[in-house]
Design a protein around this motif. Structure first.
Motif, PDB file in Angstrom:
ATOM      1  N   LYS A  87       4.194 -16.415  20.862  1.00 41.05           N
ATOM      2  CA  LYS A  87       4.590 -15.462  19.830  1.00 41.05           C
ATOM      3  C   LYS A  87       4.771 -14.069  20.427  1.00 41.05           C
ATOM      4  CE  LYS A  87       3.300 -14.147  15.118  1.00 41.05           C
ATOM      5  NZ  LYS A  87       2.300 -14.350  14.030  1.00 41.05           N
ATOM      6  N   GLU A  88       3.854 -13.670  21.282  1.00 37.17           N
ATOM      7  CA  GLU A  88       3.949 -12.364  21.941  1.00 37.17           C
ATOM      8  C   GLU A  88       5.184 -12.265  22.827  1.00 37.17           C
ATOM      9  OE1 GLU A  88       0.337 -11.796  24.057  1.00 37.17           O
ATOM     10  OE2 GLU A  88      -0.913 -11.742  22.249  1.00 37.17           O
ATOM     11  N   LYS A  89       5.528 -13.365  23.495  1.00 33.24           N
ATOM     12  CA  LYS A  89       6.684 -13.382  24.393  1.00 33.24           C
ATOM     13  C   LYS A  89       7.999 -13.578  23.642  1.00 33.24           C
ATOM     14  CE  LYS A  89       4.694 -13.165  28.547  1.00 33.24           C
ATOM     15  NZ  LYS A  89       5.079 -12.205  29.620  1.00 33.24           N
ATOM     16  N   GLY A  90       7.908 -13.996  22.388  1.00 31.93           N
ATOM     17  CA  GLY A  90       9.113 -14.239  21.608  1.00 31.93           C
ATOM     18  C   GLY A  90       9.850 -15.499  21.993  1.00 31.93           C
ATOM     19  N   ILE A  91       9.111 -16.515  22.494  1.00 31.13           N
ATOM     20  CA  ILE A  91       9.753 -17.769  22.885  1.00 31.13           C
ATOM     21  C   ILE A  91       9.209 -18.924  22.050  1.00 31.13           C
ATOM     22  CG2 ILE A  91      10.105 -16.949  25.238  1.00 31.13           C
ATOM     23  CD1 ILE A  91       7.917 -19.021  26.087  1.00 31.13           C
ATOM     24  N   VAL A  92      10.012 -19.965  21.951  1.00 32.53           N
ATOM     25  CA  VAL A  92       9.629 -21.180  21.225  1.00 32.53           C
ATOM     26  C   VAL A  92       9.053 -22.198  22.199  1.00 32.53           C
ATOM     27  CG1 VAL A  92      10.523 -23.189  19.981  1.00 32.53           C
ATOM     28  CG2 VAL A  92      11.281 -20.885  19.353  1.00 32.53           C
ATOM     29  N   LEU A  93       7.905 -22.769  21.852  1.00 33.62           N
ATOM     30  CA  LEU A  93       7.337 -23.913  22.556  1.00 33.62           C
ATOM     31  C   LEU A  93       7.350 -25.087  21.581  1.00 33.62           C
ATOM     32  CD1 LEU A  93       4.094 -22.362  24.158  1.00 33.62           C
ATOM     33  CD2 LEU A  93       6.384 -22.459  25.153  1.00 33.62           C
ATOM     34  N   CYS A  94       7.977 -26.183  21.962  1.00 30.44           N
ATOM     35  CA  CYS A  94       8.002 -27.358  21.091  1.00 30.44           C
ATOM     36  C   CYS A  94       7.913 -28.615  21.943  1.00 30.44           C
ATOM     37  CB  CYS A  94       9.253 -27.378  20.230  1.00 30.44           C
ATOM     38  SG  CYS A  94       9.286 -28.729  19.032  1.00 30.44           S
ATOM     39  N   SER A  95       6.765 -29.229  21.950  1.00 33.18           N
ATOM     40  CA  SER A  95       6.585 -30.503  22.649  1.00 33.18           C
ATOM     41  C   SER A  95       6.955 -31.656  21.716  1.00 33.18           C
ATOM     42  CB  SER A  95       5.136 -30.668  23.103  1.00 33.18           C
ATOM     43  OG  SER A  95       4.848 -29.833  24.191  1.00 33.18           O
ATOM     44  N   GLY A  96       7.460 -32.756  22.318  1.00 34.63           N
ATOM     45  CA  GLY A  96       7.727 -33.959  21.547  1.00 34.63           C
ATOM     46  C   GLY A  96       9.047 -33.963  20.813  1.00 34.63           C
ATOM     47  N   VAL A  97      10.134 -33.521  21.492  1.00 36.36           N
ATOM     48  CA  VAL A  97      11.441 -33.470  20.819  1.00 36.36           C
ATOM     49  C   VAL A  97      12.238 -34.758  20.994  1.00 36.36           C
ATOM     50  CG1 VAL A  97      11.543 -30.958  21.015  1.00 36.36           C
ATOM     51  CG2 VAL A  97      12.645 -32.365  22.772  1.00 36.36           C
ATOM     52  N   GLY A  98      11.582 -35.823  21.464  1.00 36.87           N
ATOM     53  CA  GLY A  98      12.225 -37.127  21.575  1.00 36.87           C
ATOM     54  C   GLY A  98      11.700 -38.072  20.518  1.00 36.87           C
ATOM     55  N   PHE A  99      11.770 -39.371  20.806  1.00 32.22           N
ATOM     56  CA  PHE A  99      11.201 -40.349  19.883  1.00 32.22           C
ATOM     57  C   PHE A  99       9.730 -40.043  19.648  1.00 32.22           C
ATOM     58  CE2 PHE A  99       9.263 -44.368  18.655  1.00 32.22           C
ATOM     59  CZ  PHE A  99      10.128 -44.792  17.647  1.00 32.22           C
TER      60      PHE A  99
END
Length: 353
Positions: free
Chosen positions: A114-126
């Motif tokens: 949030k501080e860096k302004g980036i998105v982290l999203c694990s598990g974008v596959g099946f």
């Protein structure tokens, strides 16, 4: 113009994603740890490539990269290193993991992201798009749900990377979430009958990523994950659980991984085309009311290609507030319905007498 990278593009799933990306007119940078493994594919697809290890200097290679799709497992070993690089370079991070420990680590980095302004999203596959979407759909259908069960059924075959991830988890048993807390369960102990979408079958609880992610997506405190398992194999699974200390040794894992490299190639296009996945979810509230959701999707590997590229495209097109997200948390329960090969949700309700 946004620039994005597939790290681990030489792996089975990474290569599938790279080829489909090019077919769609996209131009990812291909990357991995070994230049000799990356170069042939990059040259064939006329794409830029980089080779670098995941160490303290990895962020230097991401300075001009807006988003990384991380496909190099086992993610329990590699994910945290790539997340650190992305945080340092202020680069959005996606991966295709299914490992509970990785999801928990990614979530723990929410404030930093949030501080860096980036998105982290694990598990974008099946792992875990379809089950995560079913989890949110059931939460929408039953806001007061206190129990959530999720699972899938597919004759999909297995890739070398998935097999190696399974080896890394040998001896660790199963897991569920109870009253909001992750709790270990002996493998084979959780048993029930489930109709995933093609008839009732004996099923076994597994440590699938949703016991982590579905909690952050829905807030439901009690979560379990299931796959079909014949009763004879359930017994074998319990015996394997008893052998956990031996299976967990580095010596055993190393021997098994060498056999994977020699023998496992991954499912071919014909098998994938004829092996859809059946996704199931069940929510229950304190009154005993039950909601069941089902949806059929493309093969697990094809769905990983479709869902990861869909999420890449959406993130490159629209700036989203920084933080750690689940796939359904990012783009809603209907994300899975928008993917090639997916049907629509079917919802059933059951009421206590």
């Amino acid at each position: 113009m946004n620039k994005w990278m597939i790290y681990g593009a030489n792996g089975y799933t990474g290569e599938l994603i790279a080829r489909e990306a090019v077919r769609r007119g996209m131009s990812p940078v291909l990357s991995g740890r070994n230049a000799e493994k990356i170069r042939p594919l990059a040259e064939e697809l006329s794409l830029e490539f980089q080779a670098f290890p995941l160490n303290d200097q990895a962020a230097d290679h991401l300075k001009e990269i807006d988003l990384v799709l991380h496909c190099a497992g086992p993610f329990e070993i590699t994910s945290a290193l790539m997340i650190e690089a992305c945080l340092s370079a202020e680069t959005d991070y996606l991966d295709i993991t299914g490992e509970v420990s990785v999801f928990e680590h990614t979530h723990s980095q929410h404030e930093r992201a949030k501080e860096k302004g980036i998105v982290l999203c694990s598990g974008v596959g099946f792992d875990v798009v379809p089950t995560d979407c079913i989890a949110l759909k059931l939460k929408e259908e039953m806001p007061d749900a206190t129990e959530l069960s999720l699972g899938f059924d597919s004759d999909s075959g297995i890739s070398p990377g998935t097999f190696k991830t399974m080896i890394q988890g040998l001896g660790s048993g199963s897991m569920h979430r109870k009253n909001g807390v992750l709790e270990a369960v002996p493998i084979g102990k959780q048993r029930r009958i489930i109709d995933f979408g093609r008839g009732s079958r004996s099923a076994m609880g597994i440590p699938w990523g949703d016991v982590s992610t579905a909690f952050y997506t829905t807030g439901i405190p009690n979560i379990s994950a299931w796959i079909p398992m014949p009763k004879a194999q359930l017994y074998s699974a319990r015996l394997m659980g008893a052998a956990g200390p031996l299976l967990a040794t580095d010596w055993v894992k190393e021997k098994l991984e060498k056999q994977v490299e020699k023998r496992i190639k991954g499912p071919d296009s014909d098998l994938r085309a004829n092996s859809p996945a059946y996704i199931w979810g069940e929510a229950k509230n304190r009154k005993g009311v039950i909601k069941v959701a089902r949806i059929q999707t493309a093969n697990v590997y094809d769905l990983t290609v479709y869902s990861s590229l869909e999420i890449v495209c959406r993130l490159l097109e629209k700036k989203i507030e920084g933080g750690s997200y689940t796939p359904a948390g990012l783009f809603g329960s209907n994300l899975v319905e928008s993917l090639p090969g997916s049907g629509t949700f079917e919802i059933d309700s059951f009421f206590p007498y």
